[in-house]
Design a protein around this motif. Structure first.
Motif, PDB file in Angstrom:
ATOM      1  N   GLY A 127       0.941  -1.401   0.030  1.00  0.00           N
ATOM      2  CA  GLY A 127      -0.013  -0.018   0.043  1.00  0.00           C
ATOM      3  C   GLY A 127       0.678   1.399  -0.037  1.00  0.00           C
ATOM      4  O   GLY A 127       0.297   2.217   0.457  1.00  0.00           O
ATOM      5  N   TYR A 128       1.973   1.250  -0.474  1.00  0.00           N
ATOM      6  CA  TYR A 128       2.810   2.559  -0.715  1.00  0.00           C
ATOM      7  C   TYR A 128       3.641   2.309  -1.873  1.00  0.00           C
ATOM      8  O   TYR A 128       4.047   1.240  -2.133  1.00  0.00           O
ATOM      9  CB  TYR A 128       3.709   2.684   0.557  1.00  0.00           C
ATOM     10  CG  TYR A 128       4.324   1.640   1.272  1.00  0.00           C
ATOM     11  CD1 TYR A 128       5.699   1.092   0.618  1.00  0.00           C
ATOM     12  CD2 TYR A 128       3.852   0.775   2.202  1.00  0.00           C
ATOM     13  CE1 TYR A 128       6.110  -0.076   1.042  1.00  0.00           C
ATOM     14  CE2 TYR A 128       4.746  -0.312   2.865  1.00  0.00           C
ATOM     15  CZ  TYR A 128       5.719  -0.686   2.360  1.00  0.00           C
ATOM     16  OH  TYR A 128       6.318  -1.785   2.690  1.00  0.00           O
ATOM     17  N   THR A 164      -7.402   5.628  -6.441  1.00  0.00           N
ATOM     18  CA  THR A 164      -6.522   5.367  -5.285  1.00  0.00           C
ATOM     19  C   THR A 164      -5.888   4.093  -5.179  1.00  0.00           C
ATOM     20  O   THR A 164      -6.359   2.952  -5.037  1.00  0.00           O
ATOM     21  CB  THR A 164      -7.478   5.343  -3.783  1.00  0.00           C
ATOM     22  OG1 THR A 164      -8.318   6.452  -3.950  1.00  0.00           O
ATOM     23  CG2 THR A 164      -6.815   5.221  -2.641  1.00  0.00           C
ATOM     24  N   ARG A 194      -3.628   1.948  -4.421  1.00  0.00           N
ATOM     25  CA  ARG A 194      -3.590   1.127  -3.140  1.00  0.00           C
ATOM     26  C   ARG A 194      -4.781   0.165  -2.780  1.00  0.00           C
ATOM     27  O   ARG A 194      -4.771  -0.751  -2.176  1.00  0.00           O
ATOM     28  CB  ARG A 194      -2.942   1.875  -1.920  1.00  0.00           C
ATOM     29  CG  ARG A 194      -4.090   2.450  -1.283  1.00  0.00           C
ATOM     30  CD  ARG A 194      -3.505   3.115   0.101  1.00  0.00           C
ATOM     31  NE  ARG A 194      -4.297   4.204   0.837  1.00  0.00           N
ATOM     32  CZ  ARG A 194      -5.212   4.080   1.425  1.00  0.00           C
ATOM     33  NH1 ARG A 194      -5.515   3.001   1.544  1.00  0.00           N
ATOM     34  NH2 ARG A 194      -6.126   5.044   1.667  1.00  0.00           N
ATOM     35  N   GLN A 233     -12.018   9.979   7.255  1.00  0.00           N
ATOM     36  CA  GLN A 233     -10.663  10.222   6.440  1.00  0.00           C
ATOM     37  C   GLN A 233     -10.522  11.203   5.553  1.00  0.00           C
ATOM     38  O   GLN A 233      -9.708  11.941   5.089  1.00  0.00           O
ATOM     39  CB  GLN A 233     -10.307   8.681   5.976  1.00  0.00           C
ATOM     40  CG  GLN A 233      -8.717   8.586   6.069  1.00  0.00           C
ATOM     41  CD  GLN A 233      -8.075   7.175   6.033  1.00  0.00           C
ATOM     42  OE1 GLN A 233      -9.026   6.127   5.521  1.00  0.00           O
ATOM     43  NE2 GLN A 233      -7.142   6.825   6.657  1.00  0.00           N
ATOM     44  N   TYR A 274      -8.362  14.498   5.408  1.00  0.00           N
ATOM     45  CA  TYR A 274      -7.673  14.735   4.546  1.00  0.00           C
ATOM     46  C   TYR A 274      -7.643  16.318   3.885  1.00  0.00           C
ATOM     47  O   TYR A 274      -6.711  17.167   3.903  1.00  0.00           O
ATOM     48  CB  TYR A 274      -7.894  13.922   3.192  1.00  0.00           C
ATOM     49  CG  TYR A 274      -6.606  14.022   2.100  1.00  0.00           C
ATOM     50  CD1 TYR A 274      -5.468  13.370   1.942  1.00  0.00           C
ATOM     51  CD2 TYR A 274      -6.900  14.907   0.922  1.00  0.00           C
ATOM     52  CE1 TYR A 274      -4.528  13.719   1.194  1.00  0.00           C
ATOM     53  CE2 TYR A 274      -6.178  15.154   0.080  1.00  0.00           C
ATOM     54  CZ  TYR A 274      -4.877  14.457   0.139  1.00  0.00           C
ATOM     55  OH  TYR A 274      -3.868  14.782  -0.599  1.00  0.00           O
ATOM     56  N   ASP A 310      -6.673  18.733   6.717  1.00  0.00           N
ATOM     57  CA  ASP A 310      -5.162  18.826   6.914  1.00  0.00           C
ATOM     58  C   ASP A 310      -4.266  19.135   6.016  1.00  0.00           C
ATOM     59  O   ASP A 310      -3.200  19.913   6.092  1.00  0.00           O
ATOM     60  CB  ASP A 310      -4.960  17.324   7.501  1.00  0.00           C
ATOM     61  CG  ASP A 310      -4.059  17.325   8.806  1.00  0.00           C
ATOM     62  OD1 ASP A 310      -3.711  18.463   9.228  1.00  0.00           O
ATOM     63  OD2 ASP A 310      -3.347  16.488   8.908  1.00  0.00           O
ATOM     64  N   VAL A 311      -4.539  18.578   4.664  1.00  0.00           N
ATOM     65  CA  VAL A 311      -3.593  18.757   3.311  1.00  0.00           C
ATOM     66  C   VAL A 311      -4.000  20.092   2.798  1.00  0.00           C
ATOM     67  O   VAL A 311      -3.144  20.590   1.998  1.00  0.00           O
ATOM     68  CB  VAL A 311      -3.630  17.429   2.698  1.00  0.00           C
ATOM     69  CG1 VAL A 311      -2.823  17.649   1.572  1.00  0.00           C
ATOM     70  CG2 VAL A 311      -3.095  16.281   3.733  1.00  0.00           C
ATOM     71  N   TYR A 313      -1.311   5.029   3.809  1.00  0.00           N
ATOM     72  CA  TYR A 313      -0.610   5.879   2.806  1.00  0.00           C
ATOM     73  C   TYR A 313      -1.814   6.570   2.143  1.00  0.00           C
ATOM     74  O   TYR A 313      -2.873   6.457   1.809  1.00  0.00           O
ATOM     75  CB  TYR A 313      -0.302   4.747   2.010  1.00  0.00           C
ATOM     76  CG  TYR A 313       0.603   5.544   0.771  1.00  0.00           C
ATOM     77  CD1 TYR A 313       1.693   6.035   0.922  1.00  0.00           C
ATOM     78  CD2 TYR A 313       0.421   5.038  -0.751  1.00  0.00           C
ATOM     79  CE1 TYR A 313       2.675   6.622  -0.042  1.00  0.00           C
ATOM     80  CE2 TYR A 313       1.388   5.595  -1.534  1.00  0.00           C
ATOM     81  CZ  TYR A 313       2.220   6.483  -1.324  1.00  0.00           C
ATOM     82  OH  TYR A 313       3.001   6.832  -2.333  1.00  0.00           O
ATOM     83  N   GLN A 314      -1.655   7.929   2.018  1.00  0.00           N
ATOM     84  CA  GLN A 314      -2.428   8.795   1.069  1.00  0.00           C
ATOM     85  C   GLN A 314      -1.625   9.395  -0.211  1.00  0.00           C
ATOM     86  O   GLN A 314      -2.082  10.366  -0.906  1.00  0.00           O
ATOM     87  CB  GLN A 314      -2.878  10.033   2.152  1.00  0.00           C
ATOM     88  CG  GLN A 314      -3.587   9.722   3.099  1.00  0.00           C
ATOM     89  CD  GLN A 314      -5.153   9.442   2.803  1.00  0.00           C
ATOM     90  OE1 GLN A 314      -5.380   8.813   1.880  1.00  0.00           O
ATOM     91  NE2 GLN A 314      -5.857   9.502   4.036  1.00  0.00           N
ATOM     92  N   ILE A 342       2.206  11.587   1.116  1.00  0.00           N
ATOM     93  CA  ILE A 342       1.465  12.011   2.277  1.00  0.00           C
ATOM     94  C   ILE A 342       1.265  10.704   2.975  1.00  0.00           C
ATOM     95  O   ILE A 342       0.645   9.828   2.314  1.00  0.00           O
ATOM     96  CB  ILE A 342       0.270  12.741   2.030  1.00  0.00           C
ATOM     97  CG1 ILE A 342       0.965  14.023   1.230  1.00  0.00           C
ATOM     98  CG2 ILE A 342      -0.680  12.989   3.000  1.00  0.00           C
ATOM     99  CD1 ILE A 342      -0.246  14.982   1.038  1.00  0.00           C
ATOM    100  N   TRP A 343       1.310  10.500   4.277  1.00  0.00           N
ATOM    101  CA  TRP A 343       0.583   9.543   5.021  1.00  0.00           C
ATOM    102  C   TRP A 343      -0.062  10.138   6.232  1.00  0.00           C
ATOM    103  O   TRP A 343       0.090  11.231   6.696  1.00  0.00           O
ATOM    104  CB  TRP A 343       2.166   8.719   5.864  1.00  0.00           C
ATOM    105  CG  TRP A 343       2.902   8.127   4.750  1.00  0.00           C
ATOM    106  CD1 TRP A 343       3.629   8.653   3.996  1.00  0.00           C
ATOM    107  CD2 TRP A 343       2.866   6.722   4.756  1.00  0.00           C
ATOM    108  NE1 TRP A 343       4.434   7.458   3.476  1.00  0.00           N
ATOM    109  CE2 TRP A 343       3.889   6.484   3.772  1.00  0.00           C
ATOM    110  CE3 TRP A 343       2.121   5.457   5.233  1.00  0.00           C
ATOM    111  CZ2 TRP A 343       4.302   5.134   3.557  1.00  0.00           C
ATOM    112  CZ3 TRP A 343       2.403   4.339   5.018  1.00  0.00           C
ATOM    113  CH2 TRP A 343       3.546   3.873   4.020  1.00  0.00           C
ATOM    114  N   GLN A 344      -1.312   9.363   6.742  1.00  0.00           N
ATOM    115  CA  GLN A 344      -2.121   9.760   7.781  1.00  0.00           C
ATOM    116  C   GLN A 344      -1.685   8.880   9.064  1.00  0.00           C
ATOM    117  O   GLN A 344      -1.625   7.585   8.743  1.00  0.00           O
ATOM    118  CB  GLN A 344      -3.347   9.767   7.435  1.00  0.00           C
ATOM    119  CG  GLN A 344      -4.155  10.086   8.699  1.00  0.00           C
ATOM    120  CD  GLN A 344      -5.901  10.112   8.352  1.00  0.00           C
ATOM    121  OE1 GLN A 344      -6.154   9.180   7.560  1.00  0.00           O
ATOM    122  NE2 GLN A 344      -6.491  10.729   8.866  1.00  0.00           N
TER     123      GLN A 344
END
Lengths: 419, 998, 96
Positions: free
Chosen positions: A301-302, A415, A417, B738, B742, B745-746, C18-19, C54-56
């Motif tokens: 997932g990254y 998305t 992931r 979430q 997001y 925050d971003v 992971y974002q 970017i990660w949360q």
């Protein structure tokens, strides 16, 4: 080169197996080819094979950075299926399935395609409805699919836990009987040998370091073994797509490279005869002919090019596997490994002309590229030979993302992931 | 059977504690401290197992984790643990072990017939045959599948059980400054040095007894026997508060950020685990620095018949003699390419064996080795090689011939020596697996004929044989330096200790194979022979990965620990290239096989949390059928005895539409959106406007994803000027939170808004129906609930049965309906008060089926329609798309693909044959049950509509709206249901909403 | 993999979600340029090397953080709050 057969095996056994010849030649690269295929993985090799077989284009080189088949064709969990929901995918993968069904004969190489079935377990009524939708979508495209009851599932897989006490009880499952497994390395080697026998040069240890250009047009590649010119340059490098395309000046693509781990246990006597997937998470498992349980789960997932994953996914996958098969707790994990997945933004592939003149691109297989190997090569070869897509890959364009014509099997949007 | 136990010696076993166990049903005895391998050897057992392909008889090759041959299944009741090396099993009273991969018995195995056709079964033979006929019933891949059926049954090693494993597995997290892997002299020295620096130290070793090679080396360190020295070091470490010792622990994984994973065998060496003790415990160790002191493994030599039971690694034999007091043979010979086996020969001589000969491939043997050979009273055959072994299931003799190391040729007369044990040594391979896992490539050292560890890619330091430093003195010095360095210290180097050892130069001769006729095994377990490696070469499978994959070399349960380097050497010779050009193997987790249970820990039985609403017990007590919905359990129906599901939900629906019904909606996602910019934030997130919403009112909202696809819907309540309560669908609660976080925050950090999940803080009940308002009036205090006080979408605060509640008048069922929220702990209290108040009005509880039926009648969408592929227009929610402001998704929602005329659109369906419809059925214009095709879309939700008296459904259909009033068919080949339907508007019931507006 | 959350300290990767690519800049809300939006949503640099992402900290403080991580080695060289905005352009990650 000699045909493979039981008779050939017997003859060679009698002479101490001393007369077998290399499965493919190891030629020096020529100065130019009609077509260069960058990437000696499953898709690159099958593309070369079908270019030669279907289109008579044999002045072809396949360039592989390392050893042939060192990418995902040799790192996957060997499942072959066409149980897709959306028609562009269903049709494409079903065509692939039909090629699989005759592939060993076609290649004169036993790829051990075994139609042992793929069963998706459903753990809620809503999920079963969802599977019914997908199964019916398959049936309306002429693909086999069946719903199974828990009792039928228990008969097929005696070790499975169908007790109501399980955290995720099994409400039923979607079975594709014609789906199954194949021996992954054999697919790479079989296509390599098949292409080689038709005159294709397969050149290992030859890394592409850049593209030769005449204006906009791509006219060849620079490599660690010298410059090679070509009328057409096709790229099929999966997880390395962004990296290789950057060499051609394409800076951004709808692709992220992710790592997917896979696992195999020690050999045990026959335990599981079908491929089964867990529905409340992501875990798929089959047993190889050697006896090892081969299984995997979600991508880490990254973004990653490391071919190495981390522990959280390992723990998830093991837990899900035991949720299905609580008797396996004492069986030991023997090996784990990682592969690079070219995750596209809608989870579906790209097979297209361009994006530059003289160039052709095949990527976006996420972690489902193995089963596509025959059809991907067939369609990519058609696209290269005819400069237009085959009807089966017409939807797999590069511009579909910007145009909003997405093929989003999981409905997760951009998305990667989650695909 | 003869006893091979020596009179004295064997520092590990306790001769005062006999242990009884069974192997293949025969009862044996050993001593506490024995492994299954040492105990069986002591009992004169030489046949331990059968190989994978040829079912050849096999003995025990090693004394540790590298064992390829002696695999057994351990039984505990009905639970089976297959493929465990006998060398790693500590015996206990009552241990039950059996051999595997043999039928009918280990001694008489019919599978051995495979040896007769060995040439046919050469590497990769299966790729070349089994393709079968091109036509006929076995065409395509069917002939292969037919053959495969039998191949599968012949393959596999041990048998796994089918009964759930009853053992416990658990996880522990640990943190340390220094983790030392391996407890030989280097590891002990490193641990002591690191501990002296004051940091937290963990020392782990695979073996039950710490000390590694010191326990069987015959050496003295600083004047005391090495084993005593090791015991003293262990005692010292044990006494320190900052050291944790982990014997029986396989450190199997080196992950990013120095996350090390290990599995400890906690209780399987005991007859009965202590209360609460797991079988295995997984240690997740986050180490500042790792000291790799993992030693080296001895390699066998490849020569014909090298797999016969009685052929054993030289150091393993020394270990059996010195550590376990077991003689693996009485008349032994040694076959070596290096010095280390001479020490082993001497150890066996001292233990009581007769050493018949030492066969050394090197023509020039050093004077020191000649002296050692003299001490063993063995005939030294320098410049010789073993060319064959004799015997059936046990070694009875070897053939020896003069050998030319340069050309590899044999000459002179063949001599036969009668021996019952042959010690072999092909040099040593450092155990660099963890360093390789950590991400770098190993480097070949030509003089040591071994791969040495790469430069660290993560924070580790190496010591001892791991580094290729094979002397004990060097190991102790390096270990000390590594322990100091790993602690960040700068102490002076350690004075080398005085070590008394048999002389040994570590460089082996570069000979790993003796080319003579007969099967020479490289990978014992998988029966990969030297000829197989050469066949791979002939066919072009020359890179190390091709070699492994084509021949299955190194793919067995021992993971090639003994076969990797010999295999590479044979390939390199065939290619005429140096070994590193064949390639290096990248080692991957795990170092040695590790139970799946240990990695899963205690999670698998309880994989994910079960979410229960505050009123869960009430539902269960009322006989509700509970149904999973994601992680939640929700009532499906409150069935009466004898009712079908359909009868139950029809009754519940009718009761609700006729009087009143109540449903638990606590599972809805609830998010508190608070702060001065909340209204602005919601305007950006929702497609419609919330800044205009007055305090005390709620509004239905729709969110899109950035790409313009519908994401989630729900009502959001304005509780105060800067205080909103957002509700989401049950399934999307986490994703929506979430999503909001997001953007805050971003993307828009300047907005002063906080979002907080309050799903679990509120219990919710939706009460609807013509009598709902009367019921509320009967039990709510502190506020009026009439139309003036509580208009459609209005919110009031009051009390029910003394508990503060918040009530919003909104409707999912299409009835006059109210959602009543209270603190979660009061959920059942308020619910029961509502039920009590509703009794006179005929209030019934209803479940998901009735909830679904009523929403379908109203044409409301849920996750089945908002499936991540549909747009607001597809769902006829385009009226909610504000044209006055940008919102998430507004820029992209009108792209060509999202506005195409052939998109699937929401419609209603009415069954025209009065039979139920199925969710997941497809819609076609023309039925063809034999050859279904041309799907127009699919059914998303179905029910019997009590209001219409018909079976109805919702569907997503191509060009949906234009088909209203037309006839189509459901096509459900999976369930054999085909039949006519009418496509209608999705608003089946009360399309004007007069009932809910009241 | 350990990620140092600037709010909480070093934590295991399993605590994070992971974002994605942190180089992406969302166009101004009123932007009509569809190309800019498409690039933002779909197009990725996907470097083999340093990647700005970017990660949360989803199982922790739930804050988002910018992380510079090498996709070849997984080595993390920088973490900072996402709230600080886009980190310096030195980490475009286009070179690899």
């Amino acid at each position: 080169m000699a045909e493979y057969s039981a008779l050939a095996l017997l003859k060679n056994a009698l002479t101490g197996n001393r007369d077998w010849k290399p499965a493919w030649r190891k030629p020096e690269p020529k100065a130019s080819y009609d077509v260069i295929i960058v990437g000696g993985g499953g898709h690159g090799l099958s593309t070369a094979y079908y270019l030669a077989k279907e289109h008579g284009i044999t002045n072809v080189a396949v360039l592989e950075k390392g050893w042939l088949g060192s990418g995902n064709v040799g790192r996957n969990t060997v499942t072959v299926r066409s149980n897709y929901l959306l028609p562009p995918n269903t049709r494409f993968y079903e065509f692939s399935m039909k090629l699989w069904e005759n592939l060993s004969h076609d290649l004169n190489y036993n790829v051990m395609f075994s139609q042992r079935g793929v069963l998706n377990l459903a753990h809620t009524p809503a999920q079963l409805d969802d599977f019914a939708r997908r199964g019916n979508a398959m049936r309306h495209e002429g693909v086999d699919a069946e719903l199974m009851t828990p009792a039928q599932i228990k008969r097929l897989i005696p070790a499975i836990d169908i007790s109501g006490n399980a955290r995720f009880p099994i409400y039923g499952g979607l079975m594709q009987p014609r789906a199954g497994t194949a021996r992954h390395d054999a697919v790479a080697w079989g296509y390599a040998r098949g292409a080689d026998r038709r005159g294709v040069d397969i050149i290992e240890n030859c890394e592409v370091t850049g593209f030769l250009r005449e204006g906009d047009r791509v006219v060849g590649v620079t490599t660690t073994r010298g410059d090679i010119r070509a009328g057409k340059v096709a790229v099929a490098v999966a997880g390395s797509t962004s990296h290789v395309m950057r060499l051609a000046g394409i800076d951004r693509l709808p692709i992220e490279s992710h790592v997917l781990q896979a696992f195999v246990t020690e050999s045990i006597k026959p335990f599981l005869d079908t491929v089964v997937t867990f529905g409340m998470g992501h875990c798929y498992i089959n047993q190889s002919d050697k006896g090892g349980l081969v299984y995997g789960g979600d991508i880490d997932g990254y973004n990653s090019y490391a071919q190495r994953g981390n522990l959280p996914v390992v723990e998830d996958v093991m837990s899900e596997m035991l949720a299905m098969f609580p008797s396996l707790a004492g069986v030991r994990l023997l090996r784990s490994w990682g592969g690079l997945c070219d995750m596209s933004m809608d989870g579906s592939p790209i097979i297209t002309t361009g994006p530059l003149p003289g160039m052709y691109l095949n990527c976006g297989w996420c972690y489902g590229g193995f089963k596509a190997t025959p059809a991907s090569g067939f369609c990519f070869a058609h696209t290269i030979a005819r400069d237009e897509p085959h009807e089966l890959n017409a939807a797999f364009t590069l511009d579909r993302f910007h145009r909003g014509i997405l093929i989003d099997e999981k409905g997760q949007g951009a998305t990667p992931r989650l695909h | 059977m003869s006893s091979r136990r020596t009179e004295t010696g064997g520092g590990r076993i306790d001769r005062s504690r006999p242990v009884r166990f069974t192997f293949d049903g025969v009862s044996y005895s050993g001593y506490a401290g024995d492994t299954l391998a040492s105990a069986l050897l002591a009992n004169g057992v030489s046949l331990f197992g059968r190989s994978f392909k040829y079912h050849r008889p096999r003995g025990v090759l090693s004394a540790g984790v590298d064992e390829p041959n002696a695999l057994v299944t351990i039984l505990r009741g009905e639970v089976r643990n297959p493929n465990i090396p006998a060398t790693m099993v500590e015996i206990h009273d009552g241990l039950v072990a059996e051999s595997q991969n043999r039928f009918p018995s280990l001694a008489w195995d019919v599978g051995a017939v495979n040896q007769l056709v060995g040439k046919l079964l050469s590497a990769g033979f299966y790729y070349k045959t089994f393709m079968g006929p091109v036509v006929g019933p076995l065409r395509g891949t069917r002939f292969w599948m037919f053959c495969e059926h039998f191949i599968r049954r012949a393959a596999g090693l041990g048998r796994a059980g089918r009964m759930p494993d009853t053992a416990r597995y658990e996880h522990v997290n640990a943190f340390c400054d220094v983790l030392v892997v391996g407890s030989g002299p280097a590891g002990l020295s490193a641990a002591k040095a690191a501990a002296s620096q004051g940091g937290r130290v963990i020392l782990a070793d695979l073996d039950a007894r710490l000390g590694g090679s010191a326990n069987w080396s015959d050496e003295t360190i600083d004047g005391v026997p090495a084993a005593e020295w090791a015991a003293a070091q262990v005692k010292d470490l044990k006494s320190r508060g900052n050291v944790r010792l982990l014997p029986r622990t396989n450190v199997w994984g080196y992950y990013d950020g120095n996350t090390m994973v290990a599995v400890e065998r906690v209780s399987e060496h005991k007859e009965r685990p202590n209360k609460g003790e797991p079988r295995h415990r997984q240690w997740k160790i986050r180490a500042g620095t790792v000291v790799l002191a993992t030693g080296a493994l001895e390699r066998p030599l490849v020569f014909p018949g090298n797999d016969r039971p009685g052929v054993m690694l030289a150091d393993a034999a020394r270990r059996y003699a010195n550590e376990f007091g077991v003689l693996p043979g009485e008349k032994i010979a040694v076959f070596t390419n290096n010095d280390s086996a001479y020490g082993a020969a001497l150890a066996l001589k001292k233990a009581g064996a007769a050493v018949v000969a030492i066969v050394d491939v090197r023509p020039d043997v050093s004077p020191e080795m000649r002296d050692l050979a003299g001490e063993t009273e063995a005939e030294l055959l320098a410049g010789h090689a073993v060319t064959a072994t004799e015997g059936g299931k046990a070694l009875s003799g070897i053939k020896v011939q003069r050998f030319d190391m340069q050309g590899g040729s044999l000459s002179g007369a063949e001599r036969i020596l009668a021996v019952d044990c042959l010690l072999v040594s092909g040099g040593w391979s450092p155990v660099i697996h963890l360093a390789s896992q950590a991400g770098a490539k190993a480097e070949w050292n030509d003089s040591l004929q071994a791969f040495l560890p790469p430069k660290p890619a993560q924070k580790w330091v190496g010591a001892g044989a791991f580094n290729g430093s094979f002397s004990t003195a060097a190991a102790i010095v390096e270990g000390h330096a590594a322990g100091i360095a790993a602690s960040g210290g700068t102490a002076a180097p350690l004075e080398p200790p005085s070590v008394e050892a048999t002389p040994c130069r570590p460089e082996p001769a570069p000979v790993l194979e003796i080319g003579a006729s007969g099967k020479s095994f490289v990978d014992y377990q998988h029966d990969v022979t030297a000829e197989d490696v050469r066949l791979a070469h002939r066919e072009g499978f020359v890179s190390v990965e091709h070699l492994k994959r084509y021949t299955t070399l190194g793919m067995a349960t021992d993971q090639g620990k003994t076969s990797n380097v010999p295999g590479l050497a044979i390939m390199a010779a065939a290619l005429g290239k140096p070994i590193p050009e064949v390639g290096t193997t990248r080692f991957r987790p795990p170092y040695a096989g590790v139970s799946i249970g240990s990695i899963a820990g205690s999670r698998y039985g309880d994989l994910k949390p079960e979410r229960l609403t505050p009123m869960h017990d009430w539902h269960v007590a009322q006989g509700a059928t509970m149904q999973p919905a994601g992680l939640w359990w929700r009532p499906q129906i409150y069935g009466h005895p004898g009712e079908t599901v359909e009868q139950a939900y029809v009754r519940e629906t009718k009761a609700t539409r006729g009087a009143a019904g109540i449903v638990d909606v606590s599972t809805l996602g609830k998010i508190a959106v608070q702060g001065p910019d909340s209204a602005e934030f919601l305007d950006r997130i929702y497609t419609n406007t919330f800044s205009t919403l007055p305090v005390g009112k709620a509004r239905y909202g729709l969110m899109l994803r950035e790409d313009g696809i519908a994401f989630d819907d729900g009502t959001t309540w304005r509780l105060g000027e800067q205080d909103f309560l957002m509700t989401t669908t049950t399934a999307n609660a986490g994703k929506v939170l979430q999503h909001l976080e997001y953007y805050l925050d971003v993307v828009w950090p300047e907005l002063k808004v906080t979002v907080t999940s309050v799903t679990d803080q509120w219990a919710g009940a939706a009460i609807g129906g013509p009598r709902a308002r009367e019921i509320l009036a009967a039990c709510v205090t502190g506020t009026a609930v009439d139309n003036a006080a509580l208009p459609f979408m209005g919110i009031v605060h009051g009390e029910i049965a003394g508990v503060p509640v918040m009530i919003c008048r909104l409707s999912f069922s299409g009835e006059m309906a109210f959602e009543v929220y209270c603190g979660a702990d009061w959920g059942t209290h308020v619910w029961e008060a509502l039920m009590e108040a509703g009794k006179p009005f005929g209030l019934v509880p209803y479940g998901l089926e009735a909830l679904g039926a009523m929403r379908i009648e109203k044409g409301h969408v849920t996750g089945a329609e908002i499936d991540g592929r549909t747009t607001a227009c597809d769902l006829h929610l385009d009226w909610m798309l504000s044209k006055k402001k940008p919102f998430v998704g507004s820029a992209m929602m009108n792209r060509e693909g999202l506005t195409a005329p052939d998109r699937l659109q929401l419609v209603g369906l009415v069954s025209l044959d009065n039979r139920p419809l199925n969710g997941g059925a497809h819609i076609v214009e023309q039925v063809d049950d034999k050859n279904p095709r041309n799907s127009l879309g699919h059914v998303t939700a179905v029910c019997y509509s009590p209001s219409l008296g018909k079976y109805i459904g919702l569907a997503l259909v191509m060009g949906g709206k234009s088909r209203h009033g037309t006839r189509a068919f459901v096509s459900d080949p999976l369930r054999g249901r085909f039949g006519p339907v009418e496509i209608v508007s999705h608003h089946f019931f009360d399309p004007e909403g007069s009932r809910m507006h009241g | 993999m350990l990620i140092t959350c600037p709010y909480c300290g070093p934590r295991d990767v399993s605590e994070f979600t992971y974002q994605g690519d942190g180089n992406r800049q969302r166009p101004a809300p009123a932007t009509k340029d569809l190309g800019a939006w498409n690039e933002y949503v779909y197009d990725r640099i996907n470097p083999a090397g340093d990647h700005n992402e970017i990660w949360q900290h989803s199982s922790g403080c739930r804050m988002h953080i910018h992380v510079v991580r090498n996709t070849l080695t997984h080595e993390i060289t920088d973490t900072r709050p996402a709230r600080g905005g886009h980190p310096a352009s030195r980490h475009h990650g286009a070179k690899s």
